[in-house]
Every structure is written in structure tokens, then in C-alpha cells.
Design an enzyme around this catalytic site. Structure first.
Site, mmCIF file in Angstrom:
data_model
loop_
_atom_site.group_PDB
_atom_site.id
_atom_site.type_symbol
_atom_site.label_atom_id
_atom_site.label_comp_id
_atom_site.label_asym_id
_atom_site.label_seq_id
_atom_site.Cartn_x
_atom_site.Cartn_y
_atom_site.Cartn_z
ATOM 1 N N LYS A 161 2.222 -15.296 2.738
ATOM 2 C CA LYS A 161 2.441 -16.017 1.473
ATOM 3 C C LYS A 161 3.930 -16.348 1.416
ATOM 4 O O LYS A 161 4.636 -16.009 0.451
ATOM 5 C CB LYS A 161 1.972 -15.122 0.301
ATOM 6 C CG LYS A 161 1.916 -15.817 -1.044
ATOM 7 C CD LYS A 161 0.844 -16.890 -1.183
ATOM 8 C CE LYS A 161 0.963 -17.628 -2.492
ATOM 9 N NZ LYS A 161 0.042 -18.801 -2.592
ATOM 10 N N ASP A 205 -12.935 -8.275 3.852
ATOM 11 C CA ASP A 205 -14.163 -8.228 3.044
ATOM 12 C C ASP A 205 -14.773 -9.617 2.941
ATOM 13 O O ASP A 205 -15.995 -9.779 2.989
ATOM 14 C CB ASP A 205 -13.876 -7.693 1.626
ATOM 15 C CG ASP A 205 -14.111 -6.194 1.516
ATOM 16 O OD1 ASP A 205 -13.960 -5.496 2.547
ATOM 17 O OD2 ASP A 205 -14.439 -5.712 0.410
ATOM 18 N N ASP A 248 -3.955 -17.985 0.531
ATOM 19 C CA ASP A 248 -4.954 -18.658 -0.320
ATOM 20 C C ASP A 248 -5.702 -19.716 0.481
ATOM 21 O O ASP A 248 -6.930 -19.831 0.429
ATOM 22 C CB ASP A 248 -4.313 -19.241 -1.590
ATOM 23 C CG ASP A 248 -3.064 -20.063 -1.334
ATOM 24 O OD1 ASP A 248 -2.551 -20.064 -0.197
ATOM 25 O OD2 ASP A 248 -2.589 -20.729 -2.286
ATOM 26 N N ASP A 267 -6.890 -6.568 3.892
ATOM 27 C CA ASP A 267 -7.947 -5.879 3.151
ATOM 28 C C ASP A 267 -8.872 -6.898 2.505
ATOM 29 O O ASP A 267 -10.099 -6.812 2.611
ATOM 30 C CB ASP A 267 -7.304 -4.983 2.077
ATOM 31 C CG ASP A 267 -8.342 -4.241 1.254
ATOM 32 O OD1 ASP A 267 -9.274 -3.678 1.859
ATOM 33 O OD2 ASP A 267 -8.227 -4.230 0.016
ATOM 34 N N TYR A 272 0.819 -1.218 0.000
ATOM 35 C CA TYR A 272 0.000 0.000 0.000
ATOM 36 C C TYR A 272 0.852 1.266 0.000
ATOM 37 O O TYR A 272 0.496 2.260 -0.613
ATOM 38 C CB TYR A 272 -0.889 0.046 1.253
ATOM 39 C CG TYR A 272 -2.252 -0.542 1.086
ATOM 40 C CD1 TYR A 272 -2.424 -1.876 0.740
ATOM 41 C CD2 TYR A 272 -3.388 0.236 1.294
ATOM 42 C CE1 TYR A 272 -3.685 -2.418 0.612
ATOM 43 C CE2 TYR A 272 -4.654 -0.301 1.169
ATOM 44 C CZ TYR A 272 -4.800 -1.625 0.826
ATOM 45 O OH TYR A 272 -6.054 -2.149 0.701
HETATM 46 C C1 IPM Z 1 -10.569 -0.626 3.673
HETATM 47 C C2 IPM Z 1 -10.730 0.015 2.309
HETATM 48 C C3 IPM Z 1 -9.501 0.895 2.050
HETATM 49 C C4 IPM Z 1 -8.293 -0.011 2.044
HETATM 50 C C5 IPM Z 1 -9.596 1.735 0.748
HETATM 51 C C6 IPM Z 1 -10.815 2.640 0.761
HETATM 52 C C7 IPM Z 1 -8.357 2.530 0.496
HETATM 53 O O1 IPM Z 1 -10.911 -0.948 1.334
HETATM 54 O O2 IPM Z 1 -10.507 0.108 4.676
HETATM 55 O O3 IPM Z 1 -10.523 -1.850 3.735
HETATM 56 O O4 IPM Z 1 -7.977 -0.620 1.003
HETATM 57 O O5 IPM Z 1 -7.651 -0.121 3.091
HETATM 58 MG MG MG Z 2 -11.102 -2.915 2.087
#
Ligand code: IPM
Ligand code: MG
Length: 352
Positions: free
Chosen positions: A186, A246, A218, A242, A136
Site C-alpha cells: 500500500k 482468506d 486493494d 492474512d 501484528y
Molecule cells: C492465520 C490466522 C491467524 C493470523 C490468527 C489465528 C492469529 O488468521 O493464520 O491466517 O491472523 O495470522
Molecule cells: Mg488468517
């Protein structure tokens, strides 16, 4: 209790308003709220997504309540002017390296998970994601190769100190909760991950009572949906965290229920300086319609009370009120219900 409120874009203002109302309803002594612009709205008003005034206000505060940033109208801007730079800038400038993302399936809501109910029921974990390093924040760019081809590149790196300090956060969380710790990397491919794994193993020597294992990312993605009961505390880097967070939120059934805390090293009177935000984004498609579920932001405010202000009682009361509200069927559209933002917020406050 100085709190900077940064509502941001899309549904950010609607959901933060409900979380603020919950905080105000507690009658906490010394509560002071400031509000600042971030994201696309800040770009429109000030020409940049993270204005100096906002950053200064954030530094002044003991904690930050953040809504969401992201605005399709800004997608064509140069990268440094895009709304996402506001949250990345706050994390980096404020040294918020430790991101805690708890994910659990609330009792009675197993049917909302895309996982089979018997599997979903066992999902109760916290992802500890490193937040200020990795690919990042490495050097990046686009160039033309000798063969004349355009090439994009991003450098992935972790220094051992960066790994050690986030490892300590995860080990302490595992130690306090008695849960096992899984470090995700990884290491079969990446040198960054090999160093990560070595440093986690070194750090483990200080926590003999924590059960530690290592998993490739993975495999971790696969196990998270097939055997979520294997996980307690998940320690991982910025990019993998990240993605996995999700995935975990989708497994819960709605991204509208998941809070997060981003903590640094600075101490407040009764805790740690931190930024608190829902995991979801600005959801421009439903912005301004009063439809968004504010629960993730309300739960983020609970995390704030716990981590920045040492108010465990009030934090637990908010969490119980949210669970009760869900159990009573006050559900937003994200959960198959028809309650709006204000009704859900009011429902939580009544039960509080
Ligand atoms: C998160 C989001 C952020 C990230 C984006 C908005 C930059 O996806 O907080 O998970 O990738 O960290
Ligand atoms: Mg995110």
C-alpha cells in the site's frame, strides 16, 4: 524425522489424526511423533495457551504439524491468554517468518468456487506471506487522548532485513517455478509499504529472470477475483497476506482444502525446519462430530515432507491421492458432499 504434533482446539484433533495416519501409512524410516498441547486446551490444562513444554518440544522437532486454535469460551480472556497467542508465539519464538499458502482450484471442482467456472479454473497461485513482523508484532495498546477519548493503537513497521529475507523466499519460488512475482503493498499511503517496495526492487536485481510487478493491496483483492490468472507468486506482508489468503481460499470454494507451510532459517538434514497447518480455524460449530474435511491438514503434511524432509516423491503422491479422492466424489460437507472426516482420510490412504 522428529515431528511435533500439536492438534489444538475444535476440529484440530480430528483433522491432525487423519494427517498422522497418512504419514504413518507411508512407512517412512525414522519417523518419531510427539504430541503437545496448544491453544484453549493448553490454557485449561496448563493455564497458558503455549506452555513451555510445548515450545521446548517444538524446538526439538524437525517439523511441526499444527491443527487449529480458537475457542469461543476463551474470547473474554486477556489477550495474552487467548488461544491465538499459541500460534503467534510459535511463529515468533521459532523465527518462522516465511508463510507459503498455495491456492488452486482442483480440476472438476470449478463449480464449487463462487467465481465463474472459466475464471475459477485459472486460479493457481502461492501467497508468500511475511509472518513475524508488521502491525501484528508492533507495539500496541489503548490510551486516553487529551480530549478524554479512548484510543486503540498498533504500530506498523518493517525493517529492511525483514523485507529482504522474505523477498528472497518469494523470488526463489518464482525462479524455480518460472511464474511471475507480484509484490503487494500500500505504497501510495504507507511508509512501511514504500520501504517494502524499495527493498523488493533492490532484491530483484539478483533475479533478472523473474518477471516482477507491484500492486496495491486493494487492487490485488479485486484482481484476485476478477483475473486470478494474472498471479503466480504473490509476495506480501503479514496483515495483507492474512486477508488475501482468506480471499484466495474462498475463491477456491472451500477453506477445507488449503494447506500452509511456515518456514524459518534453521536447516534440517534434508530441508528447512517448519510448521505446517491448514488455513482453516478450529470450527467449534462442527467440532467432535467427525464432519470436518481433513484434506487441508493432509496437504499440509505433504508440504512438510517436501520442505522439511526433502521427500518430494511422497509429497507429490499425497497431493495426487487427494486430487484423485476429490475427483472420485469423496467430498466433505464443505464441498457439498456427505463424507465424514474418517471416510475422507481413508479415501486418501486407499488411493495413496
Ligand atoms: C492465520 C490466522 C491467524 C493470523 C490468527 C489465528 C492469529 O488468521 O493464520 O491466517 O491472523 O495470522
Ligand atoms: Mg488468517
Amino acid at each position: 524425522m522428529k515431528i511435533a504434533i500439536l492438534p489444538g482446539d475444535g476440529i484440530g484433533p480430528e483433522v491432525t489424526a487423519e494427517a498422522v495416519a497418512v504419514l504413518e501409512s507411508l512407512g517412512l524410516p525414522g519417523l518419531v511423533l510427539f504430541e503437545g498441547d496448544v491453544g484453549g486446551i493448553a490454557y485449561r490444562r496448563h493455564g497458558v495457551p503455549l506452555p513451555d513444554e510445548t515450545l521446548a518440544m517444538a524446538r526439538e522437532a524437525d517439523a511441526i504439524l499444527f491443527g487449529a486454535v480458537g475457542d469461543p469460551a476463551c474470547d473474554a480472556l486477556e489477550r495474552h491468554l487467548r488461544p491465538e497467542q499459541a500460534i503467534l508465539g510459535l511463529r515468533k519464538h521459532l523465527g518462522l517468518f516465511a508463510n507459503l499458502r498455495p491456492a488452486r482450484v482442483f480440476a472438476g471442482l470449478e463449480h464449487l468456487s463462487p467465481l465463474r467456472a472459466d475464471i475459477a479454473r485459472s486460479l493457481d497461485l502461492v501467497i508468500v506471506r511475511e509472518l513475524t513482523g508488521d502491525v501484528y508484532f508492533g507495539a500496541k495498546g489503548q490510551r486516553v487522548t487529551d480530549a478524554g477519548e479512548r484510543e486503540g493503537w498498533d504500530a506498523m513497521a518493517y525493517a529492511e532485513g525483514e523485507v529482504r529475507r522474505i523477498a528472497h523466499v518469494a523470488f526463489r519460488a518464482a525462479e524455480a517455478s518460472g511464474l511471475p512475482l507480484t509484490s503487494v503493498d500500500k505504497a501510495n499511503v504507507l511508509e512501511t509499504s514504500q520501504l517494502w517496495r524499495d527493498v523488493v526492487i533492490e532484491t530483484a536485481a539478483e533475479y533478472p529472470q523473474v518477471v516482477l510487478d507491484h500492486m496495491y493491496v486493494d487492487n490485488a483483492a479485486m484482481q484476485l477475483v476478477s483475473h486470478p490468472d494474472r498471479f503466480g507468486v504473490v509476495l506480501t506482508g503479514n496483515l495483507f497476506g492474512d486477508i488475501l489468503s482468506d480471499l484466495a481460499s474462498a475463491a477456491v470454494g472451500s477453506i477445507g482444502l488449503l494447506p500452509s507451510a511456515s518456514l524459518g532459517e534453521r536447516r534440517t538434514d534434508h530441508g528447512t525446519f517448519g510448521l505446517y497447518e491448514p488455513i482453516h480455524g478450529s470450527a467449534p460449530d462442527i467440532a467432535g462430530q467427525g464432519k470436518a474435511n481433513p484434506m487441508a491438514t493432509i496437504l499440509s503434511a505433504a508440504m512438510m515432507l517436501r520442505h522439511s524432509f526433502g521427500r518430494e516423491d511422497e509429497a507429490a503422491r499425497i497431493e495426487a491421492a487427494v486430487a484423485r479422492t476429490l475427483a472420485d466424489g469423496i467430498l466433505g460437507g464443505d464441498l457439498g458432499g456427505s463424507h465424514g472426516t474418517a471416510a475422507i482420510g481413508a479415501g486418501v490412504r486407499e488411493r495413496l
